[in-house]
Design a protein around this motif. Structure first.
Motif, PDB file in Angstrom:
ATOM      1  N   VAL A 116      49.249  38.797  38.748  1.00  0.00           N
ATOM      2  CA  VAL A 116      48.319  39.933  38.705  1.00  0.00           C
ATOM      3  C   VAL A 116      49.111  41.229  38.827  1.00  0.00           C
ATOM      4  O   VAL A 116      49.933  41.382  39.739  1.00  0.00           O
ATOM      5  CB  VAL A 116      47.275  39.842  39.846  1.00  0.00           C
ATOM      6  CG1 VAL A 116      46.359  41.065  39.835  1.00  0.00           C
ATOM      7  CG2 VAL A 116      46.463  38.564  39.713  1.00  0.00           C
ATOM      8  N   ASP A 117      48.850  42.182  37.930  1.00  0.00           N
ATOM      9  CA  ASP A 117      49.549  43.465  37.945  1.00  0.00           C
ATOM     10  C   ASP A 117      49.108  44.277  39.159  1.00  0.00           C
ATOM     11  O   ASP A 117      47.914  44.385  39.452  1.00  0.00           O
ATOM     12  CB  ASP A 117      49.239  44.234  36.659  1.00  0.00           C
ATOM     13  CG  ASP A 117      50.046  45.516  36.555  1.00  0.00           C
ATOM     14  OD1 ASP A 117      51.276  45.468  36.738  1.00  0.00           O
ATOM     15  OD2 ASP A 117      49.436  46.580  36.316  1.00  0.00           O
ATOM     16  N   PHE A 118      50.075  44.869  39.869  1.00  0.00           N
ATOM     17  CA  PHE A 118      49.760  45.659  41.059  1.00  0.00           C
ATOM     18  C   PHE A 118      50.810  46.751  41.233  1.00  0.00           C
ATOM     19  O   PHE A 118      51.914  46.689  40.670  1.00  0.00           O
ATOM     20  CB  PHE A 118      49.744  44.779  42.321  1.00  0.00           C
ATOM     21  CG  PHE A 118      51.110  44.240  42.673  1.00  0.00           C
ATOM     22  CD1 PHE A 118      51.957  44.936  43.532  1.00  0.00           C
ATOM     23  CD2 PHE A 118      51.571  43.054  42.123  1.00  0.00           C
ATOM     24  CE1 PHE A 118      53.218  44.460  43.829  1.00  0.00           C
ATOM     25  CE2 PHE A 118      52.833  42.571  42.416  1.00  0.00           C
ATOM     26  CZ  PHE A 118      53.671  43.277  43.269  1.00  0.00           C
ATOM     27  N   PRO A 160      53.891  54.137  37.946  1.00  0.00           N
ATOM     28  CA  PRO A 160      53.215  54.011  36.644  1.00  0.00           C
ATOM     29  C   PRO A 160      51.894  54.777  36.638  1.00  0.00           C
ATOM     30  O   PRO A 160      51.425  55.237  37.679  1.00  0.00           O
ATOM     31  CB  PRO A 160      52.983  52.505  36.531  1.00  0.00           C
ATOM     32  CG  PRO A 160      52.880  52.040  37.944  1.00  0.00           C
ATOM     33  CD  PRO A 160      53.806  52.917  38.741  1.00  0.00           C
ATOM     34  N   ALA A 161      51.296  54.868  35.478  1.00  0.00           N
ATOM     35  CA  ALA A 161      50.034  55.593  35.344  1.00  0.00           C
ATOM     36  C   ALA A 161      48.838  54.722  35.716  1.00  0.00           C
ATOM     37  O   ALA A 161      47.837  55.210  36.251  1.00  0.00           O
ATOM     38  CB  ALA A 161      49.882  56.125  33.924  1.00  0.00           C
ATOM     39  N   THR A 162      48.948  53.421  35.422  1.00  0.00           N
ATOM     40  CA  THR A 162      47.806  52.532  35.639  1.00  0.00           C
ATOM     41  C   THR A 162      48.279  51.194  36.192  1.00  0.00           C
ATOM     42  O   THR A 162      49.438  50.799  36.027  1.00  0.00           O
ATOM     43  CB  THR A 162      47.042  52.262  34.326  1.00  0.00           C
ATOM     44  OG1 THR A 162      47.910  51.605  33.396  1.00  0.00           O
ATOM     45  CG2 THR A 162      46.525  53.563  33.725  1.00  0.00           C
ATOM     46  N   THR A 163      47.355  50.483  36.815  1.00  0.00           N
ATOM     47  CA  THR A 163      47.606  49.123  37.301  1.00  0.00           C
ATOM     48  C   THR A 163      46.265  48.444  37.542  1.00  0.00           C
ATOM     49  O   THR A 163      45.214  49.112  37.558  1.00  0.00           O
ATOM     50  CB  THR A 163      48.446  49.138  38.582  1.00  0.00           C
ATOM     51  OG1 THR A 163      48.848  47.808  38.908  1.00  0.00           O
ATOM     52  CG2 THR A 163      47.651  49.711  39.768  1.00  0.00           C
ATOM     53  N   ALA A 206      41.407  35.948  45.939  1.00  0.00           N
ATOM     54  CA  ALA A 206      40.103  36.368  45.423  1.00  0.00           C
ATOM     55  C   ALA A 206      40.258  37.291  44.212  1.00  0.00           C
ATOM     56  O   ALA A 206      39.507  37.184  43.235  1.00  0.00           O
ATOM     57  CB  ALA A 206      39.312  37.065  46.532  1.00  0.00           C
ATOM     58  N   LEU A 207      41.237  38.201  44.270  1.00  0.00           N
ATOM     59  CA  LEU A 207      41.486  39.086  43.134  1.00  0.00           C
ATOM     60  C   LEU A 207      42.001  38.293  41.934  1.00  0.00           C
ATOM     61  O   LEU A 207      41.591  38.536  40.789  1.00  0.00           O
ATOM     62  CB  LEU A 207      42.495  40.162  43.529  1.00  0.00           C
ATOM     63  CG  LEU A 207      41.963  41.291  44.409  1.00  0.00           C
ATOM     64  CD1 LEU A 207      43.114  42.022  45.108  1.00  0.00           C
ATOM     65  CD2 LEU A 207      41.136  42.278  43.575  1.00  0.00           C
ATOM     66  N   ALA A 208      42.884  37.349  42.189  1.00  0.00           N
ATOM     67  CA  ALA A 208      43.459  36.573  41.093  1.00  0.00           C
ATOM     68  C   ALA A 208      42.428  35.671  40.426  1.00  0.00           C
ATOM     69  O   ALA A 208      42.492  35.434  39.215  1.00  0.00           O
ATOM     70  CB  ALA A 208      44.620  35.734  41.612  1.00  0.00           C
ATOM     71  N   ALA A 246      43.648  52.631  38.936  1.00  0.00           N
ATOM     72  CA  ALA A 246      43.629  51.191  39.188  1.00  0.00           C
ATOM     73  C   ALA A 246      42.222  50.651  39.032  1.00  0.00           C
ATOM     74  O   ALA A 246      41.232  51.375  39.227  1.00  0.00           O
ATOM     75  CB  ALA A 246      44.146  50.891  40.594  1.00  0.00           C
ATOM     76  N   ALA A 247      42.135  49.379  38.703  1.00  0.00           N
ATOM     77  CA  ALA A 247      40.827  48.738  38.668  1.00  0.00           C
ATOM     78  C   ALA A 247      40.271  48.577  40.083  1.00  0.00           C
ATOM     79  O   ALA A 247      39.067  48.740  40.314  1.00  0.00           O
ATOM     80  CB  ALA A 247      40.921  47.376  37.978  1.00  0.00           C
ATOM     81  N   TYR A 248      41.174  48.288  41.046  1.00  0.00           N
ATOM     82  CA  TYR A 248      40.802  48.155  42.454  1.00  0.00           C
ATOM     83  C   TYR A 248      41.877  48.807  43.318  1.00  0.00           C
ATOM     84  O   TYR A 248      43.052  48.829  42.951  1.00  0.00           O
ATOM     85  CB  TYR A 248      40.674  46.677  42.856  1.00  0.00           C
ATOM     86  CG  TYR A 248      39.605  45.926  42.113  1.00  0.00           C
ATOM     87  CD1 TYR A 248      38.280  45.973  42.529  1.00  0.00           C
ATOM     88  CD2 TYR A 248      39.924  45.168  40.984  1.00  0.00           C
ATOM     89  CE1 TYR A 248      37.287  45.286  41.844  1.00  0.00           C
ATOM     90  CE2 TYR A 248      38.940  44.474  40.288  1.00  0.00           C
ATOM     91  CZ  TYR A 248      37.627  44.543  40.724  1.00  0.00           C
ATOM     92  OH  TYR A 248      36.647  43.860  40.030  1.00  0.00           O
TER      93      TYR A 248
END
Length: 377
Positions: free
Chosen positions: A33-35, A7-10, A308-310, A155-157
């Motif tokens: 959580v999207d990954f 995909p392009a983003t996550t 922690a991410l969630a 990605a955000a992270y």
């Protein structure tokens, strides 16, 4: 998934689909959580590498819904025994530990990965292969991963679960403080006749170096030995010579399944996070295989980081997990140096003190708890 499915983003890009990356993906999938989980290999490794799953890791896998399937594939062992040649020095019993899993589970790493992958697919996720991350660049809003093919993922992270030579750690500019052991290590999975039997893991001390013999499923044994200069791919005859030297008259190797030579480092990343770039597993810490704690610590990292991410509390991740890595590295380093000393006086003192200490219940409990990583809850 095929290469075309990227995909392009996550929200979270995970680099590396070994046990750490898979455990992180399962944790995120369970939390909704999207990954995107990336790995540079076209398929998962089929060598066994890590072969021990400790109690605390099995507790984590309980929460991820993966422990029962793994226990079915593994071999339950409750006892470690320490010897110098034929002389017994100490016995460690895991059977009384305060945990739902009062034992060590002996299981090849590819089985651990297979169970985690099956659980991930149950939750609707998968691994994107083969995608080799060549570059990771972060800004205020996120991270752009560029593949060796030129494709990009935003990605955000981004999490580096990509091993000791982590691309993510290098991109983050995080140091990896430590050094390497002088000896090389031999790792081999063999079939053999082994006098002490399959009910225990044996740690054999010898002036020439340490050798660990652990039973595995399918009537195999894992042999790990420190040597000065091992061949690149040790054969059955080489493994037999090591065992003849360090456990004379106790082993007869009948077949070689897989072998490798490797150098071992003891290092901890200077930090576990730089902005939107984070580290887990061998990207964050590497150490001696004594005690079989490397993969275990990585899976526990992944679970902590996934939560922690969630829960949007990333600031606590390093504070929770980096002290654990420092403790594991220090503990395994002490074990390795005590086991591999060639100083005759130190060897004599060790062999006199261990049987005495081994008769003290508090000492045995302390050591088994440390090996099982139950203090790291």
């Amino acid at each position: 998934m095929t290469a075309a499915a990227l995909p392009a983003t996550t929200r979270v890009a995970i680099v590396g689909a070994g046990p750490t990356g898979l455990a992180l993906a399962v944790t995120l999938a369970g939390a909704g959580v999207d990954f995107v989980l990336l790995d540079r290999l076209a398929e998962g490794a089929n060598t066994s590498r890590a072969g021990v799953v400790h109690a605390r890791t099995l507790e984590v896998l309980d929460e991820l819904g993966a422990s029962a399937a793994l226990v079915e594939r593994g071999l339950v062992v409750e006892r470690f025994r320490v010897r110098d040649g034929r002389r017994a020095l100490a016995a460690l019993d895991f059977g009384r530990l305060p945990t739902p899993h009062p034992y060590t589970l002996l299981v090849p790493q590819y089985d651990t990965e297979a169970v985690l992958l099956a659980r991930l697919r149950e939750l609707g996720g998968d691994v994107h292969r083969p995608y080799e991350v060549a570059k990771a660049e972060q800004d205020e809003d996120g991270v752009t991963l560029t593949m060796a093919t030129g494709e990009t993922l935003r990605a955000a992270y981004a999490v580096g679960a990509d091993g000791m030579h982590s691309v993510v750690r290098e991109a983050a500019g995080i140091g990896f403080t430590g050094s390497a052991y002088e000896q090389s290590f031999v790792l081999a999975d063999v079939t053999m006749e082994w006098a002490p039997g399959r009910a225990e893991v044996a740690l054999q001390f010898h002036a020439a170096g340490l050798v660990v013999i652990a039973p595995l499923p399918q009537d195999r044994y894992r042999v790990v030995a420190t040597v000065d200069d091992a061949p690149r791919e040790p054969d059955a005859a080489y493994v037999q010579r090591v065992l003849d030297e360090r456990a004379p008259g106790q082993a007869k190797v009948t077949g070689l399944v897989w072998s490798s030579r490797f150098r071992v480092h003891h290092r901890v990343a200077d930090s576990y996070r730089n902005g939107r770039l984070l580290l887990a597993g061998d990207a964050a810490h590497v150490h001696s295989p004594a005690g079989g704690q490397g993969m275990n610590t990585g899976i526990q990292d992944a679970f902590a980081l996934g939560r922690a991410l969630a829960e949007d509390r990333l600031d606590g991740y390093e504070a929770q997990r980096r002290p654990v890595a420092e403790r594991v590295v220090a503990f395994t380093d002490r074990m390795t140096r005590i086991a591999t000393t060639r100083n005759p006086l130190l060897r004599t003192a060790r062999n006199l003190l261990l049987p005495v200490a081994g008769r003290v219940p508090a000492f045995r409990t302390r050591l088994t708890t440390e090996l099982a990583e139950l203090d790291y809850r």
